[in-house]
Design a protein around this motif. Structure first.
Motif, PDB file in Angstrom:
ATOM      1  N   PRO A  13      34.509  46.808  42.270  1.00 48.84           N
ATOM      2  CA  PRO A  13      35.681  46.434  41.410  1.00 48.84           C
ATOM      3  C   PRO A  13      35.547  46.516  39.904  1.00 48.84           C
ATOM      4  O   PRO A  13      34.164  46.210  39.381  1.00 48.84           O
ATOM      5  CB  PRO A  13      35.894  44.850  41.738  1.00 48.84           C
ATOM      6  CG  PRO A  13      35.208  44.832  43.178  1.00 48.84           C
ATOM      7  CD  PRO A  13      34.150  45.748  43.103  1.00 48.84           C
ATOM      8  N   LYS A  86      40.716  47.773  41.480  1.00 50.16           N
ATOM      9  CA  LYS A  86      40.640  46.470  42.150  1.00 50.16           C
ATOM     10  C   LYS A  86      40.555  46.516  43.784  1.00 50.16           C
ATOM     11  O   LYS A  86      40.818  47.719  44.355  1.00 50.16           O
ATOM     12  CB  LYS A  86      42.054  45.582  41.815  1.00 50.16           C
ATOM     13  CG  LYS A  86      42.346  45.771  40.263  1.00 50.16           C
ATOM     14  CD  LYS A  86      43.820  45.358  40.245  1.00 50.16           C
ATOM     15  CE  LYS A  86      44.325  45.209  38.695  1.00 50.16           C
ATOM     16  NZ  LYS A  86      45.672  44.779  38.640  1.00 50.16           N
ATOM     17  N   PRO A  87      40.029  45.453  44.474  1.00 48.35           N
ATOM     18  CA  PRO A  87      39.892  45.599  45.860  1.00 48.35           C
ATOM     19  C   PRO A  87      41.355  46.143  46.602  1.00 48.35           C
ATOM     20  O   PRO A  87      41.386  46.540  47.491  1.00 48.35           O
ATOM     21  CB  PRO A  87      39.679  44.239  46.369  1.00 48.35           C
ATOM     22  CG  PRO A  87      38.894  43.777  45.177  1.00 48.35           C
ATOM     23  CD  PRO A  87      39.572  44.293  43.797  1.00 48.35           C
TER      24      PRO A  87
END
Length: 120
Positions: A13, A86-87
């Protein structure tokens, strides 16, 4: 029409990746090109599109300010620079050829996709 994506992988991330798509079998400089993505259990969604000459772009709201689409017509290639990952950006990313010039449909032919996984 052949579209071959590369550059996917595992990233933490906040990290960055640059996806590339090599196109062949058509006059690349004449067509809108785009990137889509599909996460497990979700529908495929537009990420970004770029006009044939590269002067006009369109982004999904969820990537504005983080991703940049670009193209090099001399190399028959389109790119997606992805920053601040981002995840929830985890998905298979697909390169696509759209219509001639600019506008929808952004995708009529698809590549095979490249996996992007954002995880610590």
């Amino acid at each position: 029409v052949q579209l071959v994506e590369s550059g996917g992988g595992l990233v933490q991330p906040g990290g960055s990746l640059r996806l590339s798509c090599a196109a062949s079998g058509f006059t690349f400089s004449s067509y809108t090109m785009s990137w889509y993505r599909q996460a497990p259990g979700k529908e495929r969604e537009l990420v970004a599109a770029v006009s044939s000459a590269g002067g006009t772009t369109h982004y999904a709201d969820f990537v504005k300010g983080r991703f940049t689409i670009s193209r090099d017509n001399a190399k028959n290639s389109v790119y997606l620079q992805m920053n601040s990952l981002k995840p929830e950006d985890t998905a298979v990313y697909y390169c696509a050829r759209g219509r001639i010039g600019w506008g929808t449909p952004y995708a009529t032919y698809w590549g095979q996709g490249t996996q992007v996984t954002v995880s610590s």
